[in-house]
Scaffold this motif. Structure first.
Motif: not given
Length: 482
Positions: A68, A82, A90-91
């Motif tokens: 993140q 992404q 997924r971030y």
């Protein structure tokens, strides 16, 4: 040869349109090239920023940042990021589809190591979106927002269009002004031509640079003016000589006719006495030589013809000299009737008819009008056979009196209807056989008619000759001459 009109377009307009059109074409070409180069430059700058972000990612992972945190560091207003961790988490932007999950076949993600200079596959992937594997096995996808480039290029295009319009307007005014200055010699040429038309024959352009296009035109114009002035002067000189010769000829004709009248009168008197003497001798002796009497008669006839010719020559001389008329209010019908009666007495074997109106008042010289009708009727008598007919008709049409004299003679050919009014013209057809005329009666009659403001013409006719005398009714200007 049929004259063809010369195209005369506006040179100023043509030069202005051509120059503005050329400038517009150059602006369009330059604008297209600038737009392509400018767009490529913006795209290259965006690609450089995207590459910088992409190659900074491995260093962030090695520093121990969480997925993140890596996304937060790489996220910028013009880029979407992404990151898919090795565990599948997924971030970043969930709407971003990594290249490996794209519907179209794309090259495999390339491994990215810190400090490596591995080139991105710009030739196969869109430059606005790249995907790569980070050292920890996570999948990084960065996509650039190209709408900013589109907006910048659109704004630049709008500015270039406005600038081009302003440039064309200024260029059009400048070119028009410059063309007007360049064409000012043509305006001077036009002004010179106008001055020459008004009488200033000595004006010339005298170009200071005859080697230029306008210099050639000005020189040609000056040469043309020199030739025209020379021709005009030659024509004036010739006209002066001709007028002097004509005046001398008229004076000689008048003087010769005056001088001939006296001896002709004496010859006529002697001829009459010879005829009378021959006749008396014949009656007294009953045996007088007939040849003597015939010769005396021929001498008298020829003398009368010569006297008539001299009288005609005097009339021609007076008409050419502009002898005036003694105008008065007369009854044209009475003169027509008198001349018709005279013709009937002189030609008892020809029927002379008087028709039409009986009284028509006109302002004219009665002696000259009688002379016109006498010439016409004498001409008709000479060419009308025995038992023929001559008709004299008087009528008024639209303020004009018409006297028409027609006969039943051989007539006048179409090609001779105007030629018979030329002086000393005697036709070769039947109307000239034994006419006894010198070819001056009809020209004198027409000249007198025109002096009255009227006309005399030979009308087309199927049989016989038809002459019409036209005189204006109500003419009041008095002319007096000797």
């Amino acid at each position: 040869m049929t004259a063809q009109s010369t195209p005369t377009p506006s040179l100023r307009r043509r030069v202005t349109v051509a120059a503005v059109g050329l400038i517009a074409a150059l602006l369009i070409g330059v604008g297209i090239v600038f737009d392509i180069v400018f767009g490529a430059r913006l795209t290259d700058d965006l690609d450089d920023e995207l590459a910088d972000l992409f190659y900074d990612a491995p260093a962030l992972v090695e520093l121990g940042l969480s997925p993140q945190e890596v996304v937060d560091v790489l996220q910028e207003p013009d880029f979407r990021v992404q990151l898919i961790a090795a565990d599948g988490a997924r971030y970043g932007d969930p709407r971003l589809v990594p290249a490996t999950e794209h519907a179209h076949p794309l090259p495999k993600p390339i491994p990215l190591d810190a400090g490596t200079d591995t080139p991105l596959p710009w030739g196969d992937l869109p430059s606005s979106k790249v995907t790569g594997l980070l050292p920890d096995g996570s999948l990084l996808t960065i996509q650039a927002d190209t709408s900013g480039i589109s907006r910048t290029r659109a704004a630049m295009r709008q500015k270039m269009i406005v600038g081009a319009i302003v440039t064309l307007a200024v260029a059009g005014l400048a070119v028009r002004f410059a063309a007007g200055r360049a064409l000012s010699p043509l305006q001077r040429l036009t002004a010179t031509a106008d001055d020459i038309t008004l009488g200033d024959r000595g004006r010339r352009l005298l170009p200071d640079r005859p080697g230029t296009e306008l210099g050639h035109a000005a020189e040609a114009f000056d040469r043309m003016l020199d030739a025209l002035e020379s021709a005009e002067q030659s024509a004036k000189d010739a006209a002066t000589v001709a007028q002097r010769a004509e005046a001398q000829g008229r004076r000689f004709l008048s003087d010769a006719a005056h001088e001939l009248r006296t001896p002709l009168a004496g010859i006529q008197a002697v001829a009459d006495q010879l005829v009378a003497g021959a006749t008396t001798q014949s009656e007294a002796s009953d045996g007088a030589p007939p040849r003597t009497r015939r010769h005396a008669e021929l001498l008298g006839n020829e003398t009368r013809r010569a006297a008539r010719l001299v009288g005609d020559l005097l009339d021609i001389a007076r008409i050419d000299a502009g002898a005036g008329l003694r105008l008065e209010s007369i009854d044209l019908g009475r003169i027509v009737t008198d001349e018709a009666d005279r013709a009937a007495m002189l030609a008892p074997d020809i029927t002379v008819r008087r028709t039409g109106e009986r009284e028509v008042s006109v302002n004219a010289d009665p002696t000259r009008i009688a002379q016109i009708l006498s010439n016409l009727l004498d001409n008709a008598r000479r060419h009308t056979p025995s038992s023929g007919q001559i008709t004299v008709h008087l009528e008024t049409v639209d303020g004009t009196a018409w006297v028409t004299v027609s006969d039943t003679g051989p007539g006048v050919a179409e090609g001779d209807r105007e030629r018979i009014f030329d002086r000393l013209v005697r036709l070769d057809d039947a109307r000239d056989q034994d006419s006894g005329g010198a070819g001056l009666g009809l020209p004198i009659a027409r000249a007198l008619a025109e002096a009255h403001g009227g006309s005399l013409e030979c009308l087309p006719s199927g049989a016989g000759a038809v002459f019409r005398l036209s005189l204006p009714i109500g003419r009041t200007d008095d002319q007096h001459g000797g």
